[in-house]
Design a protein around this motif. Structure first.
Motif, PDB file in Angstrom:
ATOM      1  N   UNK A  22       0.842  -1.197   0.000  1.00  0.00           N
ATOM      2  CA  UNK A  22       0.000   0.000   0.000  1.00  0.00           C
ATOM      3  C   UNK A  22       0.877   1.248   0.000  1.00  0.00           C
ATOM      4  N   UNK A  23       0.548   2.184  -0.878  1.00  0.00           N
ATOM      5  CA  UNK A  23       1.271   3.453  -0.926  1.00  0.00           C
ATOM      6  C   UNK A  23       0.665   4.383   0.126  1.00  0.00           C
ATOM      7  N   UNK A  24       1.422   4.652   1.180  1.00  0.00           N
ATOM      8  CA  UNK A  24       0.900   5.428   2.304  1.00  0.00           C
ATOM      9  C   UNK A  24       0.992   6.934   2.103  1.00  0.00           C
ATOM     10  N   UNK A  25       2.064   7.375   1.437  1.00  0.00           N
ATOM     11  CA  UNK A  25       2.257   8.825   1.338  1.00  0.00           C
ATOM     12  C   UNK A  25       3.059   9.179   0.099  1.00  0.00           C
ATOM     13  N   UNK A  26       2.679  10.291  -0.517  1.00  0.00           N
ATOM     14  CA  UNK A  26       3.452  10.874  -1.608  1.00  0.00           C
ATOM     15  C   UNK A  26       4.050  12.183  -1.103  1.00  0.00           C
ATOM     16  N   UNK A  27       5.368  12.290  -1.189  1.00  0.00           N
ATOM     17  CA  UNK A  27       6.066  13.508  -0.758  1.00  0.00           C
ATOM     18  C   UNK A  27       6.679  14.165  -1.993  1.00  0.00           C
ATOM     19  N   UNK A  28       6.230  15.359  -2.306  1.00  0.00           N
ATOM     20  CA  UNK A  28       6.753  16.109  -3.452  1.00  0.00           C
ATOM     21  C   UNK A  28       7.516  17.319  -2.931  1.00  0.00           C
ATOM     22  N   UNK A  36       5.012  19.428 -14.730  1.00  0.00           N
ATOM     23  CA  UNK A  36       4.789  19.519 -13.283  1.00  0.00           C
ATOM     24  C   UNK A  36       4.154  18.241 -12.729  1.00  0.00           C
ATOM     25  N   UNK A  37       4.617  17.830 -11.558  1.00  0.00           N
ATOM     26  CA  UNK A  37       3.975  16.714 -10.864  1.00  0.00           C
ATOM     27  C   UNK A  37       2.519  17.120 -10.572  1.00  0.00           C
ATOM     28  N   UNK A  38       1.544  16.289 -10.927  1.00  0.00           N
ATOM     29  CA  UNK A  38       0.140  16.688 -10.726  1.00  0.00           C
ATOM     30  C   UNK A  38      -0.161  17.017  -9.265  1.00  0.00           C
ATOM     31  N   UNK A  39      -0.908  18.067  -9.058  1.00  0.00           N
ATOM     32  CA  UNK A  39      -1.234  18.489  -7.697  1.00  0.00           C
ATOM     33  C   UNK A  39      -2.148  17.485  -6.991  1.00  0.00           C
ATOM     34  N   UNK A  40      -2.878  16.686  -7.770  1.00  0.00           N
ATOM     35  CA  UNK A  40      -3.792  15.703  -7.170  1.00  0.00           C
ATOM     36  C   UNK A  40      -3.201  14.305  -7.121  1.00  0.00           C
ATOM     37  N   UNK A  41      -1.890  14.182  -7.317  1.00  0.00           N
ATOM     38  CA  UNK A  41      -1.279  12.850  -7.331  1.00  0.00           C
ATOM     39  C   UNK A  41      -1.522  12.114  -6.022  1.00  0.00           C
ATOM     40  N   UNK A  42      -1.252  12.759  -4.900  1.00  0.00           N
ATOM     41  CA  UNK A  42      -1.428  12.110  -3.598  1.00  0.00           C
ATOM     42  C   UNK A  42      -2.871  11.673  -3.392  1.00  0.00           C
ATOM     43  N   UNK A  84      13.183   4.697   5.377  1.00  0.00           N
ATOM     44  CA  UNK A  84      12.442   5.917   5.703  1.00  0.00           C
ATOM     45  C   UNK A  84      13.339   6.960   6.363  1.00  0.00           C
ATOM     46  N   UNK A  85      14.324   6.492   7.122  1.00  0.00           N
ATOM     47  CA  UNK A  85      15.150   7.408   7.914  1.00  0.00           C
ATOM     48  C   UNK A  85      16.213   8.126   7.081  1.00  0.00           C
ATOM     49  N   UNK A  86      16.474   7.664   5.865  1.00  0.00           N
ATOM     50  CA  UNK A  86      17.535   8.284   5.074  1.00  0.00           C
ATOM     51  C   UNK A  86      17.116   9.690   4.647  1.00  0.00           C
ATOM     52  N   UNK A  87      17.875  10.713   5.036  1.00  0.00           N
ATOM     53  CA  UNK A  87      17.483  12.088   4.688  1.00  0.00           C
ATOM     54  C   UNK A  87      17.607  12.325   3.188  1.00  0.00           C
ATOM     55  N   UNK A  88      16.704  13.110   2.619  1.00  0.00           N
ATOM     56  CA  UNK A  88      16.776  13.378   1.182  1.00  0.00           C
ATOM     57  C   UNK A  88      17.935  14.311   0.854  1.00  0.00           C
ATOM     58  N   UNK A  95       9.151  11.330  -3.205  1.00  0.00           N
ATOM     59  CA  UNK A  95       9.175  10.055  -2.481  1.00  0.00           C
ATOM     60  C   UNK A  95       7.808   9.394  -2.586  1.00  0.00           C
ATOM     61  N   UNK A  96       7.808   8.088  -2.823  1.00  0.00           N
ATOM     62  CA  UNK A  96       6.613   7.264  -2.677  1.00  0.00           C
ATOM     63  C   UNK A  96       6.854   6.380  -1.462  1.00  0.00           C
ATOM     64  N   UNK A  97       6.103   6.614  -0.400  1.00  0.00           N
ATOM     65  CA  UNK A  97       6.370   5.986   0.893  1.00  0.00           C
ATOM     66  C   UNK A  97       5.443   4.787   1.089  1.00  0.00           C
ATOM     67  N   UNK A  98       6.052   3.598   1.194  1.00  0.00           N
ATOM     68  CA  UNK A  98       5.320   2.364   1.446  1.00  0.00           C
ATOM     69  C   UNK A  98       5.556   1.934   2.890  1.00  0.00           C
ATOM     70  N   UNK A  99       5.052   0.771   3.274  1.00  0.00           N
ATOM     71  CA  UNK A  99       5.128   0.336   4.672  1.00  0.00           C
ATOM     72  C   UNK A  99       6.556   0.244   5.182  1.00  0.00           C
ATOM     73  N   UNK A 100       7.400  -0.490   4.459  1.00  0.00           N
ATOM     74  CA  UNK A 100       8.739  -0.734   4.973  1.00  0.00           C
ATOM     75  C   UNK A 100       9.831   0.068   4.314  1.00  0.00           C
TER      76      UNK A 100
END
Length: 270
Positions: A22-28, A36-42, A84-88, A95-100
């Motif tokens: 499951x994709x939990x979060x989109x970070x742009x 442009x990355x779509x504003x409604x992507x998340x 998740x902990x690795x700083x950008x 970022x596409x943030x999944x569970x692990x």
């Protein structure tokens, strides 16, 4: 620029970590990519399961039940699996943030893209007119004969045309034409069926070999783990202008064709 083998290497590397998750979060962090990355992507994808990751030409498709994220690496982009902990870093835009794990998109020159398309995904303007995949059964001598019939266009330009066959980029077009013994400037419509059949085989061979080796390292390409590709060690003409041909020792010639570097052997390719 990452070409088909580099994109396929990326797909193979990231898929096992995120398919079915499951994709939990989109970070742009910076939406200013080629488009442009779509504003409604998340809103479209957060909380939804990612069904699979596939490749179409040089595009990566992150497929959900109702559509897909369309990703392109541009000239200097990469997608990597990170904790998740690795700083950008400065050029880590999405970022596409999944569970692990997190799938992180980096693009220093911002020529790539992260887009959204509802079903049917292949109706998107970037995908709708693409030709057959070069490693598929659809790309055969019959298809190439039809594409070349009556054409005065240089054969190298034709096989790099995504409407004729998708994903045969500059590096691999140079290599395949050398393997097939075909001069890159030869008019496509003046090449025999026998030689075109050989070219189809060579395109498949050189792309398959590059995928097996993890892509070609030129400047910026790294795979999903941040490691470079190693196919560059096997390049026979690309990047070797002025050096001896591996077959006949003739100095390799470089020219410009379609604004791209074209390297060939005047003796071995006709």
């Amino acid at each position: 620029m990452p070409e088909l083998p580099e994109v396929e290497t990326t797909r193979v590397g990231i898929s096992p970590h995120i398919q079915g998750q499951t994709l939990h979060q989109v970070v742009v962090r910076d939406a200013r990519l080629r488009w442009p990355v779509p504003t409604d992507l998340a809103a479209n994808v957060e909380g939804k399961p990612l069904r699979r990751v596939v490749r179409r030409g040089k595009y990566l498709l992150f497929e959900f039940d109702h559509g897909a994220i369309i990703g392109h690496l541009g000239m200097t982009g990469s997608m990597r699996i990170v904790n998740h902990e690795e700083p950008p870093a400065y050029h880590d835009h999405v970022d596409l943030v999944f569970s692990g794990v997190t799938l992180r998109y980096r693009d220093p020159r911002r020529f790539g893209c992260i887009l959204w398309q509802e079903n049917p995904v292949m109706a998107h303007v970037l995908l709708a007119s693409l030709g057959p995949e070069p490693l598929s059964d659809e790309f055969d001598v019959a298809h190439l004969l039809r594409a070349c019939k009556g054409k005065k266009q240089a054969i190298k330009s034709l096989i790099m045309d995504g409407k004729q066959v998708v994903g045969v980029g500059n590096i691999y077009a140079n290599e395949a034409l050398f393997m097939a013994g075909i001069h890159p400037h030869r008019q496509a419509g003046r090449i025999s069926a026998e030689r075109l059949d050989r070219l189809v085989v060579c395109c498949k061979q050189v792309l398959s070999a590059a995928i097996k080796q993890g892509g070609t390292t030129l400047r910026d390409f790294v795979d999903s783990e941040g490691k470079p590709g190693y196919f560059k060690q096997q390049l026979q003409v690309y990047g070797r202008a002025g050096q001896a041909c591996v077959t006949c020792d003739q100095h390799l010639t470089e020219s410009r064709l379609g604004q791209r570097s074209t390297v060939y052997c005047k003796r071995c390719q006709r």
